[in-house]
Write a protein that holds these residues in place. Structure first.
Motif, PDB file in Angstrom:
ATOM      1  N   TYR A  17      14.263 -78.158   9.642  1.00 25.19           N
ATOM      2  CA  TYR A  17      13.662 -77.641  10.870  1.00 25.19           C
ATOM      3  C   TYR A  17      12.735 -76.463  10.588  1.00 25.19           C
ATOM      4  O   TYR A  17      11.601 -76.410  11.092  1.00 25.19           O
ATOM      5  CB  TYR A  17      14.765 -77.220  11.847  1.00 25.19           C
ATOM      6  CG  TYR A  17      14.258 -76.622  13.142  1.00 25.19           C
ATOM      7  CD1 TYR A  17      13.844 -77.430  14.183  1.00 25.19           C
ATOM      8  CD2 TYR A  17      14.205 -75.226  13.310  1.00 25.19           C
ATOM      9  CE1 TYR A  17      13.380 -76.885  15.374  1.00 25.19           C
ATOM     10  CE2 TYR A  17      13.744 -74.675  14.491  1.00 25.19           C
ATOM     11  CZ  TYR A  17      13.329 -75.509  15.521  1.00 25.19           C
ATOM     12  OH  TYR A  17      12.873 -74.956  16.692  1.00 25.19           O
ATOM     13  N   THR A  21       8.814 -77.533  11.516  1.00 25.41           N
ATOM     14  CA  THR A  21       8.336 -77.073  12.824  1.00 25.41           C
ATOM     15  C   THR A  21       7.081 -76.217  12.712  1.00 25.41           C
ATOM     16  O   THR A  21       6.108 -76.438  13.459  1.00 25.41           O
ATOM     17  CB  THR A  21       9.448 -76.329  13.572  1.00 25.41           C
ATOM     18  OG1 THR A  21      10.573 -77.197  13.720  1.00 25.41           O
ATOM     19  CG2 THR A  21       8.976 -75.898  14.949  1.00 25.41           C
ATOM     20  N   PRO A  22       7.016 -75.225  11.797  1.00 26.10           N
ATOM     21  CA  PRO A  22       5.765 -74.458  11.671  1.00 26.10           C
ATOM     22  C   PRO A  22       4.585 -75.326  11.229  1.00 26.10           C
ATOM     23  O   PRO A  22       3.450 -75.095  11.672  1.00 26.10           O
ATOM     24  CB  PRO A  22       6.111 -73.412  10.603  1.00 26.10           C
ATOM     25  CG  PRO A  22       7.588 -73.284  10.645  1.00 26.10           C
ATOM     26  CD  PRO A  22       8.086 -74.661  10.948  1.00 26.10           C
ATOM     27  N   ALA A  24       4.180 -78.534  11.961  1.00 27.47           N
ATOM     28  CA  ALA A  24       3.789 -79.282  13.167  1.00 27.47           C
ATOM     29  C   ALA A  24       2.975 -78.393  14.105  1.00 27.47           C
ATOM     30  O   ALA A  24       1.948 -78.833  14.658  1.00 27.47           O
ATOM     31  CB  ALA A  24       5.033 -79.818  13.876  1.00 27.47           C
ATOM     32  N   ASP A  25       3.411 -77.157  14.285  1.00 29.84           N
ATOM     33  CA  ASP A  25       2.682 -76.230  15.164  1.00 29.84           C
ATOM     34  C   ASP A  25       1.290 -75.940  14.614  1.00 29.84           C
ATOM     35  O   ASP A  25       0.325 -75.829  15.383  1.00 29.84           O
ATOM     36  CB  ASP A  25       3.466 -74.929  15.318  1.00 29.84           C
ATOM     37  CG  ASP A  25       4.756 -75.100  16.112  1.00 29.84           C
ATOM     38  OD1 ASP A  25       4.892 -76.128  16.808  1.00 29.84           O
ATOM     39  OD2 ASP A  25       5.624 -74.211  16.031  1.00 29.84           O
ATOM     40  N   GLU A  26       1.187 -75.808  13.303  1.00 35.76           N
ATOM     41  CA  GLU A  26      -0.110 -75.522  12.687  1.00 35.76           C
ATOM     42  C   GLU A  26      -1.067 -76.700  12.838  1.00 35.76           C
ATOM     43  O   GLU A  26      -2.262 -76.523  13.130  1.00 35.76           O
ATOM     44  CB  GLU A  26       0.077 -75.177  11.209  1.00 35.76           C
ATOM     45  CG  GLU A  26      -1.202 -74.910  10.432  1.00 35.76           C
ATOM     46  CD  GLU A  26      -1.933 -73.641  10.859  1.00 35.76           C
ATOM     47  OE1 GLU A  26      -3.023 -73.386  10.322  1.00 35.76           O
ATOM     48  OE2 GLU A  26      -1.416 -72.910  11.736  1.00 35.76           O
ATOM     49  N   THR A  28      -0.991 -78.937  15.235  1.00 38.08           N
ATOM     50  CA  THR A  28      -1.364 -78.977  16.658  1.00 38.08           C
ATOM     51  C   THR A  28      -2.380 -77.897  16.979  1.00 38.08           C
ATOM     52  O   THR A  28      -3.352 -78.132  17.722  1.00 38.08           O
ATOM     53  CB  THR A  28      -0.110 -78.807  17.535  1.00 38.08           C
ATOM     54  OG1 THR A  28       0.828 -79.844  17.216  1.00 38.08           O
ATOM     55  CG2 THR A  28      -0.456 -78.902  19.017  1.00 38.08           C
ATOM     56  N   ARG A  29      -2.191 -76.710  16.424  1.00 44.27           N
ATOM     57  CA  ARG A  29      -3.134 -75.608  16.660  1.00 44.27           C
ATOM     58  C   ARG A  29      -4.518 -75.954  16.118  1.00 44.27           C
ATOM     59  O   ARG A  29      -5.532 -75.721  16.789  1.00 44.27           O
ATOM     60  CB  ARG A  29      -2.613 -74.333  16.005  1.00 44.27           C
ATOM     61  CG  ARG A  29      -3.481 -73.100  16.270  1.00 44.27           C
ATOM     62  CD  ARG A  29      -3.076 -71.921  15.403  1.00 44.27           C
ATOM     63  NE  ARG A  29      -3.400 -72.144  13.989  1.00 44.27           N
ATOM     64  CZ  ARG A  29      -4.618 -71.978  13.488  1.00 44.27           C
ATOM     65  NH1 ARG A  29      -5.634 -71.621  14.268  1.00 44.27           N
ATOM     66  NH2 ARG A  29      -4.844 -72.182  12.201  1.00 44.27           N
ATOM     67  N   ARG A  30      -4.545 -76.499  14.911  1.00 51.73           N
ATOM     68  CA  ARG A  30      -5.831 -76.838  14.292  1.00 51.73           C
ATOM     69  C   ARG A  30      -6.558 -77.942  15.068  1.00 51.73           C
ATOM     70  O   ARG A  30      -7.787 -78.023  15.016  1.00 51.73           O
ATOM     71  CB  ARG A  30      -5.618 -77.275  12.840  1.00 51.73           C
ATOM     72  CG  ARG A  30      -5.323 -76.122  11.889  1.00 51.73           C
ATOM     73  CD  ARG A  30      -4.993 -76.598  10.489  1.00 51.73           C
ATOM     74  NE  ARG A  30      -4.877 -75.477   9.568  1.00 51.73           N
ATOM     75  CZ  ARG A  30      -5.883 -75.007   8.828  1.00 51.73           C
ATOM     76  NH1 ARG A  30      -7.072 -75.582   8.893  1.00 51.73           N
ATOM     77  NH2 ARG A  30      -5.703 -73.984   8.022  1.00 51.73           N
ATOM     78  N   GLY A  33      -4.582 -78.245  20.329  1.00 49.52           N
ATOM     79  CA  GLY A  33      -3.579 -78.610  21.314  1.00 49.52           C
ATOM     80  C   GLY A  33      -3.081 -80.035  21.145  1.00 49.52           C
ATOM     81  O   GLY A  33      -3.721 -80.860  20.490  1.00 49.52           O
ATOM     82  N   SER A  34      -1.942 -80.322  21.767  1.00 53.94           N
ATOM     83  CA  SER A  34      -1.320 -81.630  21.590  1.00 53.94           C
ATOM     84  C   SER A  34      -2.145 -82.760  22.193  1.00 53.94           C
ATOM     85  O   SER A  34      -2.228 -83.858  21.625  1.00 53.94           O
ATOM     86  CB  SER A  34       0.087 -81.625  22.198  1.00 53.94           C
ATOM     87  OG  SER A  34       0.052 -81.231  23.565  1.00 53.94           O
ATOM     88  N   LEU A 170       5.084 -86.055  15.843  1.00 52.87           N
ATOM     89  CA  LEU A 170       4.061 -85.453  16.698  1.00 52.87           C
ATOM     90  C   LEU A 170       3.514 -86.500  17.659  1.00 52.87           C
ATOM     91  O   LEU A 170       3.184 -86.187  18.804  1.00 52.87           O
ATOM     92  CB  LEU A 170       2.927 -84.861  15.858  1.00 52.87           C
ATOM     93  CG  LEU A 170       3.234 -83.558  15.118  1.00 52.87           C
ATOM     94  CD1 LEU A 170       4.031 -83.829  13.839  1.00 52.87           C
ATOM     95  CD2 LEU A 170       1.951 -82.817  14.761  1.00 52.87           C
TER      96      LEU A 170
END
Length: 301
Positions: A17, A21-22, A24-26, A28-30, A33-34, A170
């Protein structure tokens, strides 16, 4: 891809996790957004596959028609395009995200082949299901216990049935565009590409496929000419729109003709797409005229 994929167990308390998780967030940020990630990713996959099938040049309509080397190249192309889309650097494996060496694996089947050098590293998992028009984007740490015992001649292993639960998704079973040419009858394709000029081929495209948005990429592939955007519009009686208007067929642009498209109750078109139709009544002919498009001759004349 498998229809029955187990729910992900990657949540707080899972050993991966804090790693996944970081990342996945990175990602999405790049992608901004989702929602943007879903849109960009699905369009990217469609383009990668269609560019290798090359229907306008080869007559092939399906991934299944490709040579083995071409199928392999799609994986390489996806890796390159995904890095470009997310502005990711090249790494010791395929890329680096938040200091992690990350491998990018693509499949058009039901599993991925994990090389020995990617074991115990995070992997981006990409999949496209051409039959169901679904796409997938996930993350996994390729731990040995998530992989099959068997391996291929290159010592690559797949993700085991139990290992699938350790994927952080994702995008899961996410729709993506059908291959356009798989939805067009073979005899219609023959008529479209029998035209000796770009104008004739484009006119045949919009004559054969009506009341349905057609993307700029499809039009460009059919036209096979650099100035196709000028030719598709009215061009002193020589453009594709002019040819079709003389047959009583409207050719509309999602960018310039959105009000008329809506008034005719046609499917919504993106700004870069086009749609054609033969008006079903004099009322619709009059609507077109009010928007500056005259059909000559009008339908049913």
């Amino acid at each position: 891809m498998k229809r029955n994929i187990p729910d992900s167990t990657v949540s707080l308390g899972h050993p991966d996790y804090a790693t996944l998780t970081p990342i996945a967030d990175e990602i999405t940020r790049r992608a901004s957004g989702s929602d943007a990630l879903a849109a960009k990713f699905s369009a990217m996959l469609r383009q990668c596959i269609d560019d290798v099938i090359m229907t306008p040049k080869t007559g092939r309509r399906s991934y299944d028609d490709l040579e083995k080397t071409e199928k392999t190249y799609i994986g390489t192309r996806v890796e390159i395009e995904l890095r470009a889309m997310l502005r990711l650097p090249k790494g010791r494996l395929d890329t680096v995200i938040l200091g992690h060496d990350v491998d990018i694996k693509n499949t058009m089947g039901s599993n991925w082949m994990i090389p020995t050098e990617a074991v115990n590293h995070p992997c981006i998992l990409v999949a496209a299901d051409e039959v169901r028009a679904k796409c997938y984007l996930g993350l996994i740490v390729a731990r040995p216990e998530y992989l099959t015992l068997s391996q291929n001649k290159d010592a690559k292993k797949s993700i085991s049935a139990q290992g699938f639960a350790n994927i952080l998704w994702l995008l899961l079973h996410h729709p993506y565009p059908h291959n356009f040419w798989r939805t067009v009858p073979p005899d219609a394709i023959d008529r479209i590409f029998s035209g000796a000029s770009g104008n004739l081929r484009m006119a045949a495209l919009f004559r054969e496929v009506q009341r349905r948005p057609i993307t700029r990429d499809v039009v460009e592939a059919v036209a096979q000419q650099q100035d196709f955007m000028r030719r598709i519009r009215s061009d002193n009686g020589r453009g594709t729109r002019d040819h079709l208007a003389r047959e009583g067929i409207l050719l509309l642009s999602g960018q310039y003709d959105a009000p008329l498209i809506a008034a005719l109750s046609l499917p919504k078109c993106s700004g870069s797409a086009f749609i054609s139709c033969r008006p079903a009544s004099q009322t619709q002919v009059d609507l077109a005229a009010e928007h500056g498009i005259t059909l000559n001759p009008p339908p049913h004349s």
